[in-house]
Write an enzyme that holds these catalytic residues in place. Structure first.
Site, PDB file in Angstrom:
ATOM      1  N   LYS A  89      -8.221  56.824 -30.778  1.00 16.73           N
ATOM      2  CA  LYS A  89      -7.382  55.785 -30.139  1.00 16.73           C
ATOM      3  C   LYS A  89      -7.585  55.828 -28.631  1.00 16.73           C
ATOM      4  O   LYS A  89      -7.601  56.904 -28.032  1.00 16.73           O
ATOM      5  CB  LYS A  89      -5.914  56.032 -30.508  1.00 16.73           C
ATOM      6  CG  LYS A  89      -4.975  54.906 -30.097  1.00 16.73           C
ATOM      7  CD  LYS A  89      -3.557  55.179 -30.601  1.00 16.73           C
ATOM      8  CE  LYS A  89      -2.603  54.034 -30.242  1.00 16.73           C
ATOM      9  NZ  LYS A  89      -1.228  54.296 -30.707  1.00 16.73           N
ATOM     10  N   SER A 164       0.957  50.384 -32.979  1.00 15.25           N
ATOM     11  CA  SER A 164      -0.041  50.055 -31.976  1.00 15.25           C
ATOM     12  C   SER A 164      -1.448  50.533 -32.346  1.00 15.25           C
ATOM     13  O   SER A 164      -2.424  50.042 -31.813  1.00 15.25           O
ATOM     14  CB  SER A 164       0.357  50.658 -30.635  1.00 15.25           C
ATOM     15  OG  SER A 164       0.394  52.085 -30.729  1.00 15.25           O
ATOM     16  N   SER A 188       3.641  54.028 -34.762  1.00 13.60           N
ATOM     17  CA  SER A 188       2.288  53.493 -34.561  1.00 13.60           C
ATOM     18  C   SER A 188       1.163  54.214 -35.286  1.00 13.60           C
ATOM     19  O   SER A 188       0.020  53.755 -35.255  1.00 13.60           O
ATOM     20  CB  SER A 188       1.964  53.443 -33.072  1.00 13.60           C
ATOM     21  OG  SER A 188       2.698  52.409 -32.486  1.00 13.60           O
TER      22      SER A 188
HETATM   23  N1  GLN Z   1       6.140  49.386 -32.503  1.00 16.33           N
HETATM   24  C1  GLN Z   1       6.865  50.325 -31.698  1.00 16.33           C
HETATM   25  C2  GLN Z   1       6.902  49.833 -30.277  1.00 16.33           C
HETATM   26  O1  GLN Z   1       6.439  48.774 -30.041  1.00 16.33           O
HETATM   27  C3  GLN Z   1       6.233  51.676 -31.793  1.00 16.33           C
HETATM   28  C4  GLN Z   1       5.027  51.834 -30.977  1.00 16.33           C
HETATM   29  C5  GLN Z   1       4.410  53.196 -31.086  1.00 16.33           C
HETATM   30  O2  GLN Z   1       4.709  53.983 -31.983  1.00 16.33           O
HETATM   31  N2  GLN Z   1       3.535  53.487 -30.150  1.00 16.33           N
HETATM   32  O3  GLN Z   1       7.373  50.466 -29.388  1.00 16.33           O
END
Ligand code: GLN
Length: 506
Positions: A89, A164, A188
């Site tokens: 990532k 994400s 994410s």
């Molecule tokens: N979808 C969540 C957010 O937008 C979690 C994102 C994540 O785990 N990085 O904050």
């Protein structure tokens, strides 16, 4: 790879598990360079459609693979994942290789150092193929917030691969890499795993070093393994976890025996909790059907099912969307146009403040700006107690709900996400609808415990993957793997093949 004596192509390494690739390299059945080349060819063939990668490090991958082959030739011992390709990532710094966090503000930045996680991968002989697409600064649940365009879900390219970490999950599901790395602040790793039919683990908070992982919400952020099987995830978990003096929140304790657990899947005599709050309005019928079947399967394997209530979980989303933006408003202050990446308007006529403002205006996307503003507001004097303070109290209540629950059960299970993958664009202009994707994953981030998502079937109404979430107490990550391996084996026997085999060819 072709067998030179028979001319018959040997098994395609892009279809193998990480464990099988490592075994094959160690046994001399194929070389790490052959494996890397096969994956790079797969990336060339499909990634134009999928867009899992932001950057492919062809030369770096081949050099790393060559080094593994040389070590093997010299008779040196190889680690359990030596020569296995991985998709990283784009939130982890990689020395000499661009790191953008999916943002324009870091476009062109070449980090001068490796994150601890990157370094551990390299030391283990893991072959990093490149950096994967993600929502900008890991804010999102669909990868649509990437400044570099969305990633497609390999099951249906018109749908989101989750976020994400959508790039990492899509790389796995499209056979571009057998292993990937994600980060999980609110879901994410797990949510992309669920909607792509792959396995993703958020380790206990503090288990995997955050040094060199671009910060979003430091008290929640956690790196972790993504794979196509539970054992592969465990092998990767052991490589990346462990104490790091460079991260002040790193846990100084032995890593739970996750590989051993993954090799000995069992739920016999285990108490498994089912949370009453994780169902109802907004949950897709096919998701709940697969979840209920998973609970039946666990009972059939010898687990004792216990119904539990965790009333504070209904407030988790609200607390998260105060805490995460508050922390991000502080963390993202470092992107000032002076130190890293993009700089706009520096023509000699403007002040540093003006250059910073213009850089942020051009460099941050709408979701990042929304969160920085929200967080700044929540932390401002006069409002601090009402918003941030209340959210922290809810966080404590959620931890207490978990403590009570884990007094009665060994693990908790739930659907990972309320729905299967939604179409690209459907929630892009509706942040509230987007936030709901993490309804079931966020409580574990707030409490800091460990959680996994693994495939539990396809929803009958749309034929898309459904994820089963398993949650364990902090530092009991091995329980995820023990239960996950048992569930994976039982479903595998029922389906006759891994779920990803059902994804349409790209
Ligand atoms: N979808 C969540 C957010 O937008 C979690 C994102 C994540 O785990 N990085 O904050």
């Amino acid at each position: 790879m072709t067998d030179t004596t028979t001319g018959i192509p040997s098994p395609d390494p892009t279809r193998m598990t990480a464990a099988a690739i490592a075994d094959g390299i160690a046994a001399g059945e194929f070389t790490a360079v052959e494996v890397a080349e096969a994956h790079l060819a797969r990336i060339d063939a499909v990634d134009e459609k999928v867009h899992a990668f932001l950057h492919v490090d062809r030369d770096g991958a081949l050099a790393a693979a060559r080094a593994v082959d040389e070590r093997r030739a010299a008779g040196e011992p190889l680690g359990p994942l030596a020569g296995v390709p991985l998709a990283l990532k784009d939130i982890f710094t990689t020395e000499g290789v661009p790191t953008t966090v999916g943002s324009k503000i870091l476009e062109g930045w070449i980090p001068p150092y490796d994150a601890t996680l990157t370094k551990r991968l390299k030391d283990a002989g893991v072959v990093v193929l490149g950096k994967t697409n993600m929502d900008e600064f890991a804010m999102g649940s669909s990868t649509e917030n990437s400044a570099y365009g969305p990633t497609g879900n390999p099951w249906d390219l018109t749908r989101i691969p989750g976020g994400s970490g959508g790039g990492s999950a899509a790389a796995l599901a499209s056979w571009q890499a057998p292993l990937a790395i994600g980060t999980d602040t609110g879901g994410s790793i797990r949510q992309p795993a669920a909607v792509t039919g792959t396995v993703g683990v958020k380790p206990t908070y503090g288990a995997v070093s955050r040094y060199g992982m671009v910060a979003f919400s430091s008290s929640l952020d956690q790196g972790g393994p993504c794979a196509r099987t539970v054992l592969d995830a465990a092998l990767l978990h052991e490589v990346i976890a462990g104490h790091d003096p460079l991260d002040s929140t790193s846990i100084d304790a032995p890593v739970p025996p996750v590989v051993e657990a993954a090799r000995n899947g069992s739920v016999e005599g285990l108490r498994v909790g089912v949370i009453t709050e994780f169902r109802g309005d907004g949950y897709q019928a096919g998701v709940m059907r697969r979840f209920d079947e998973s609970v039946e399967l666990l009972a059939g394997l010898g687990a004792e099912i216990v119904e539990l209530s965790c009333p504070s979980f209904t407030k988790a989303l609200a607390a998260y969307y105060l805490i995460a933006p508050s922390e991000c408003s502080s963390n993202l202050a470092r992107f000032d146009g002076l130190r890293y990446g993009l700089r706009v308007g520096d023509d000699g006529t403007r002040s540093a403040e003006q250059v910073t403002a213009l850089t942020r205006e051009a460099g941050f996307g709408p979701e990042v700006k929304r969160r920085v503003m929200l967080g700044t507001y929540a932390l401002s004097s006069g409002y601090y107690d009402a918003y941030y303070g209340s959210a922290q109290k809810v966080r404590t209540l959620i931890s207490r709900d978990f403590e009570r629950a884990f007094g009665q059960v060994d693990v908790i299970v739930s659907p990972t996400t309320p729905t299967t993958a939604f179409p690209i664009g459907e929630r892009a202009d509706d942040p509230m609808a987007m936030y709901l994707a993490d309804l079931c994953t966020i409580p574990s981030n707030l409490a800091g415990n460990a959680a996994m998502s693994l495939p539990c079937g396809l929803a009958p109404e749309d034929g898309l993957p459904v994820g089963l979430q398993i949650i364990a107490p902090a530092m009991a990550d091995d329980r995820l793997y023990r239960v996950g391996a048992a569930v994976e084996a039982a479903f595998g026997a029922r389906w006759g093949h891994p779920i990803l085999e059902e994804a349409p060819a790209l």
